[in-house]
Design a protein around this motif. Sequence first.
Motif, PDB file in Angstrom:
ATOM      1  N   ILE A  12      33.898  -7.081 -33.493  1.00 49.69           N
ATOM      2  CA  ILE A  12      34.276  -5.673 -33.640  1.00 49.69           C
ATOM      3  C   ILE A  12      33.385  -5.001 -34.709  1.00 49.69           C
ATOM      4  O   ILE A  12      32.811  -5.693 -35.566  1.00 49.69           O
ATOM      5  N   PRO A  13      33.256  -3.683 -34.659  1.00 44.98           N
ATOM      6  CA  PRO A  13      32.362  -3.004 -35.606  1.00 44.98           C
ATOM      7  C   PRO A  13      32.699  -3.326 -37.066  1.00 44.98           C
ATOM      8  O   PRO A  13      33.861  -3.321 -37.451  1.00 44.98           O
ATOM      9  N   GLY A  14      31.653  -3.645 -37.810  1.00 45.01           N
ATOM     10  CA  GLY A  14      31.814  -3.880 -39.243  1.00 45.01           C
ATOM     11  C   GLY A  14      32.286  -5.276 -39.612  1.00 45.01           C
ATOM     12  O   GLY A  14      32.481  -5.574 -40.793  1.00 45.01           O
ATOM     13  N   VAL A  15      32.441  -6.170 -38.647  1.00 44.97           N
ATOM     14  CA  VAL A  15      32.932  -7.518 -38.959  1.00 44.97           C
ATOM     15  C   VAL A  15      31.841  -8.359 -39.636  1.00 44.97           C
ATOM     16  O   VAL A  15      32.131  -9.333 -40.329  1.00 44.97           O
ATOM     17  N   GLY A  16      30.556  -7.962 -39.403  1.00 42.53           N
ATOM     18  CA  GLY A  16      29.456  -8.679 -40.067  1.00 42.53           C
ATOM     19  C   GLY A  16      28.487  -9.385 -39.133  1.00 42.53           C
ATOM     20  O   GLY A  16      27.764 -10.281 -39.570  1.00 42.53           O
ATOM     21  N   LYS A  17      28.417  -8.962 -37.879  1.00 46.57           N
ATOM     22  CA  LYS A  17      27.484  -9.601 -36.921  1.00 46.57           C
ATOM     23  C   LYS A  17      26.046  -9.594 -37.422  1.00 46.57           C
ATOM     24  O   LYS A  17      25.385 -10.608 -37.486  1.00 46.57           O
ATOM     25  N   THR A  18      25.565  -8.378 -37.753  1.00 44.62           N
ATOM     26  CA  THR A  18      24.154  -8.231 -38.126  1.00 44.62           C
ATOM     27  C   THR A  18      23.865  -9.040 -39.397  1.00 44.62           C
ATOM     28  O   THR A  18      22.820  -9.687 -39.500  1.00 44.62           O
ATOM     29  N   THR A  19      24.816  -9.034 -40.325  1.00 42.20           N
ATOM     30  CA  THR A  19      24.645  -9.801 -41.567  1.00 42.20           C
ATOM     31  C   THR A  19      24.525 -11.292 -41.257  1.00 42.20           C
ATOM     32  O   THR A  19      23.605 -11.970 -41.740  1.00 42.20           O
ATOM     33  N   VAL A  20      25.437 -11.811 -40.430  1.00 45.23           N
ATOM     34  CA  VAL A  20      25.413 -13.249 -40.111  1.00 45.23           C
ATOM     35  C   VAL A  20      24.132 -13.595 -39.341  1.00 45.23           C
ATOM     36  O   VAL A  20      23.490 -14.613 -39.617  1.00 45.23           O
ATOM     37  N   ILE A  21      23.732 -12.717 -38.425  1.00 44.47           N
ATOM     38  CA  ILE A  21      22.507 -13.008 -37.646  1.00 44.47           C
ATOM     39  C   ILE A  21      21.285 -13.017 -38.568  1.00 44.47           C
ATOM     40  O   ILE A  21      20.410 -13.867 -38.443  1.00 44.47           O
ATOM     41  N   ASP A  22      21.226 -12.060 -39.511  1.00 43.49           N
ATOM     42  CA  ASP A  22      20.095 -12.050 -40.465  1.00 43.49           C
ATOM     43  C   ASP A  22      20.002 -13.397 -41.193  1.00 43.49           C
ATOM     44  O   ASP A  22      18.910 -13.942 -41.361  1.00 43.49           O
ATOM     45  N   ARG A  23      21.162 -13.910 -41.602  1.00 49.37           N
ATOM     46  CA  ARG A  23      21.161 -15.216 -42.303  1.00 49.37           C
ATOM     47  C   ARG A  23      20.718 -16.332 -41.360  1.00 49.37           C
ATOM     48  O   ARG A  23      20.006 -17.242 -41.758  1.00 49.37           O
TER      49      ARG A  23
END
Length: 193
Positions: A12-23
């Motif tokens: 869901i929006p803001g859960v942290g997908k992009t952050t986790v993928i960057d890592r």
Amino acid sequence: MSGQKRLIVVGIPGVGKTTVIDRMMRISKKKQLRAEHVVFGTVMMQEAGKLGVSDRDQMRRLPVGEQKRLQSLAAERIGKMTTDLLVIDTHLFIKTGEGYMPGLPIDLLKPLAPTNMVLVDASVPEVLARRAKDSTRQRDVGSKEDVQLDKQMAVSMLGATGVALGVPSLIVENKDGEADKAAETVLRAVGVG
Ligand code: ATP
Ligand code: MG
């Protein structure tokens, strides 16, 4: 690592997908893996650019048929990408006045040819706090009840996708301050860590 891994990462929006993928990208690059992070909406926008559409708002105003065509062009292009680890960053549903609308219906999921589905999850208070704190975006924070329902819908859509595609679905907790741990959990689960 056995063959190419193609992950569709949702949440869901803001859960942290992009952050986790960057890592995940950072960790896999350290291991000398060819890894790529693709944002579905960005590839769609690139396809729109070829037709002279220059921004997302203009893209949203195109007739529905045109938008569907752009979606399938984006899916086809992503389907041809061949890095060792391809991670597709997207949403499984969009909230509309008529209810939850699939973001990736089956005719778009199939050409993406995922080997794994991954749902990034977090608790309701964590999601609300992340949305409120994120100064880089204009986010609708929503109520506790909305977030709870969206989380339930995300799990059901994930299961439905796994059945339709015949691929495993992983749910990973992205706890506060532990995005690296979530990234490592995903990589290990899919056999890249
Ligand atoms: P969208 O669906 O809108 O693209 P998203 O799921 O990609 O959202 P992010 O942009 O990665 O979400 O994260 C939203 C906010 O939450 C950001 O400010 C990010 O720094 C923060 N965040 C993400 N993961 C964590 C974490 N594990 N701990 C603390 N903050 C986090
Ligand atoms: Mg994102």
